[in-house]
Design a protein around this motif. Structure first.
Motif: not given
Lengths: 113, 118
Positions: A10, A87, A108
């Protein structure tokens, strides 16, 4: 053994700043690299690609850099927008008649207003 | 642009039953289609490559008798999950490659199917 690696699951970025998504690969036979963007419950959509004979490809706010010696590529998004939140998958191919893609696990990206 | 239609988008089935997922290229011919599976927090894993008029090529570890693939026409490939088990619950995505485009760039993905086996 993963041939395409996206080590950051992320990334959070402020709107207007630069987003840098990284991807590493192990197979030296890969000759095309692609980035896909995926929203929840949807299929991936093609974003940008680069051939192994180049080291940079730019399309609007999106630029992909390839460092073959390091087996590393990165996607730069500038300026980042909230709609870029998704994503991002890095994919690689050895080309040829099949052109099968090997995907990374994805990163992400969250772009905060 | 190229469009791939995948149906159904969501399906819930009972253990032991079979589920068919369709993947159609709407405005181009696709001699090759690909079926992927995505587990939570995992990558898209290629399950099989489907070639029109011939048998599908399965990736290592994918049971061909469980995941039946049929590519009977240039615009349609189907994936049938037979005797479904809860561990088959996943997000399945197809992609079709436009025969008229260079291999790597011709991929168009369907919107995916969320399969839940109860």
């Amino acid at each position: 053994d993963q041939q395409v690696k996206q080590n950051s699951p992320s990334l959070s970025v402020q709107e207007g700043r630069i987003s840098i998504l990284n991807c590493d690969y192990t197979n030296s036979m890969f000759d095309y690299f692609l980035w896909y963007k995926k929203y929840p419950a949807e299929g991936p959509t093609f974003l940008i690609s680069i051939s192994s004979i180049k080291d940079k490809n730019e399309d609007g706010r999106f630029t992909v850099f390839l460092n073959k010696s390091a087996k590393h590529l990165s996607l730069h998004i500038v300026p980042s927008q909230p709609g870029d939140s998704a994503v991002y998958f890095c994919a690689a191919s050895e080309g040829g008649s099949q052109g099968n893609l090997i995907f990374g696990k994805g990163t992400k990206l969250s772009v905060k207003p | 642009g190229a469009v791939v239609s995948q149906h159904p988008s969501r399906v819930i089935c009972k253990s032991g039953t079979s589920v068919k997922i369709e993947c159609r290229s709407l405005d181009f011919q696709a001699t090759t289609m690909f079926w992927y599976r995505q587990f939570p927090k995992q990558s898209l894993m290629l399950m099989a490559t489907s070639n029109e008029g011939s048998k599908a090529t399965y990736e290592q570890g994918v049971e061909k008798d469980k995941f039946l693939i049929n590519h009977a026409s240039l615009t349609l490939s189907t994936l049938t999950v037979t005797s479904a088990h809860p561990e088959d619950s996943s997000f399945y995505i197809c992609s079709a490659r436009d025969s008229g485009q260079e291999a790597v760039y011709g991929y168009t993905f369907g919107s995916g199917t969320r399969l839940t086996v109860v």
